[in-house]
Design an enzyme around this catalytic site. Structure first.
Site, PDB file in Angstrom:
ATOM      1  CB  CYS A   9     113.284  -0.528 -32.322  1.00 40.08           C
ATOM      2  SG  CYS A   9     112.416  -1.712 -33.370  1.00 40.08           S
ATOM      3  N   GLY A  39     120.687  -2.818 -40.078  1.00 40.08           N
ATOM      4  CA  GLY A  39     120.712  -1.644 -39.233  1.00 40.08           C
ATOM      5  C   GLY A  39     119.720  -1.785 -38.090  1.00 40.08           C
ATOM      6  CB  ILE A  71     111.601  -0.520 -41.564  1.00 40.43           C
ATOM      7  CG1 ILE A  71     110.173  -0.646 -42.106  1.00 40.43           C
ATOM      8  CG2 ILE A  71     112.617  -0.507 -42.721  1.00 40.43           C
ATOM      9  CD1 ILE A  71     109.737   0.502 -42.975  1.00 40.43           C
ATOM     10  CB  ILE A 123     117.170  -5.899 -29.736  1.00 37.32           C
ATOM     11  CG1 ILE A 123     116.895  -7.408 -29.602  1.00 37.32           C
ATOM     12  CG2 ILE A 123     116.362  -5.107 -28.706  1.00 37.32           C
ATOM     13  CD1 ILE A 123     117.438  -8.008 -28.322  1.00 37.32           C
TER      14      ILE A 123
END
Length: 240
Positions: free
Chosen positions: A183, A80, A153, A83
């Site tokens: 992200c 999930g 995460i 980048i």
């Protein structure tokens, strides 16, 4: 969310911790998949701890505008999130564990966050916590400086077994983050434990405490707690 004293794992045997040093991303990914297949067939839960040579990886939600504009190669992966960058000075952890029923993916992610928050607090970065609506571990905004992420995460769960995991910035050179939108978040920054503590914090220093905290969180010995982090937008609204 399950009661905090309960394990989220299906098994009761100890998790095997493999400290692997520096491993090319593709080799580590292949090892993850092999461990996951073995776990589905009765093998052990495993926590892989390692560093990667510099590499960008793009999760399933990555958008074209997130990617490097200079043609830098990107590895597309099945986790999930969007980048991110991995490289030397960043501790990467891949828990390959079978989750118990009823399976709660959000709870699993919160447990990983809790473990990394504990690591940060124990090192002296006591303001580390969570930003509502965003995964990972964050430090609060200060004045006109936005909140910044110290640990990311991104997970995948298939057949009840977890893959991918977390990355915590120890003493990494964060220059390569400047080529991407980390992200997919353009209104915040990234940081390292070394920068926050004004001393060198190495991967070797963090690996042991991180392993212990992750195992404690997965097995419920470290309960998930609230650690709210103030965002810059909230600070600015308070000045109005």
């Amino acid at each position: 969310m399950p009661a905090p004293h309960l394990s989220c794992r299906a098994g009761t045997d100890d998790v095997r911790v493999d400290r692997l040093g520096r491993v090319e991303y593709q080799a580590a990914w292949d090892t993850q998949k092999a461990h996951a297949e073995a776990r589905k067939n009765g093998g052990p839960d495993v926590l892989m701890l390692l560093e990667h040579p510099p590499v960008y990886t793009a999760g399933r939600r990555t958008r074209p505008e997130d990617r490097p504009t200079d043609g830098t190669p990107v590895v597309d992966v099945d986790r999930g999130g969007r980048i991110t960058w991995h490289g030397p000075g960043q501790l990467v952890g891949y828990p390959i564990v079978a989750l118990g029923e009823p399976m709660d993916v959000v709870d699993y992610v919160r447990r990983l966050e809790e473990a990394l928050i504990r690591v940060c607090h124990d090192l002296g970065v006591t303001s580390a916590g969570r930003v509502e609506g965003r995964s990972g571990v964050w430090l609060p905004a200060q004045g006109f400086t936005p909140e910044r992420k110290v640990a990311a995460i991104g997970v995948r769960i298939a057949g009840g077994v977890t893959q991918h995991g977390f990355a915590i910035n120890c003493d990494a050179d964060l220059g390569d983050f400047g080529k991407i939108v980390p992200c997919g978040i353009a209104d915040a920054g990234v940081t390292t434990l070394t920068a926050e503590l004004d001393r060198e914090v190495t991967v070797d220093e963090v690996a042991g405490p991180a392993a212990a905290a992750v195992l404690d969180a997965l097995d419920g010995r470290l309960p998930v707690a609230e650690h709210p982090v103030v965002r810059q937008v909230d600070l600015m609204s308070g000045l109005g």
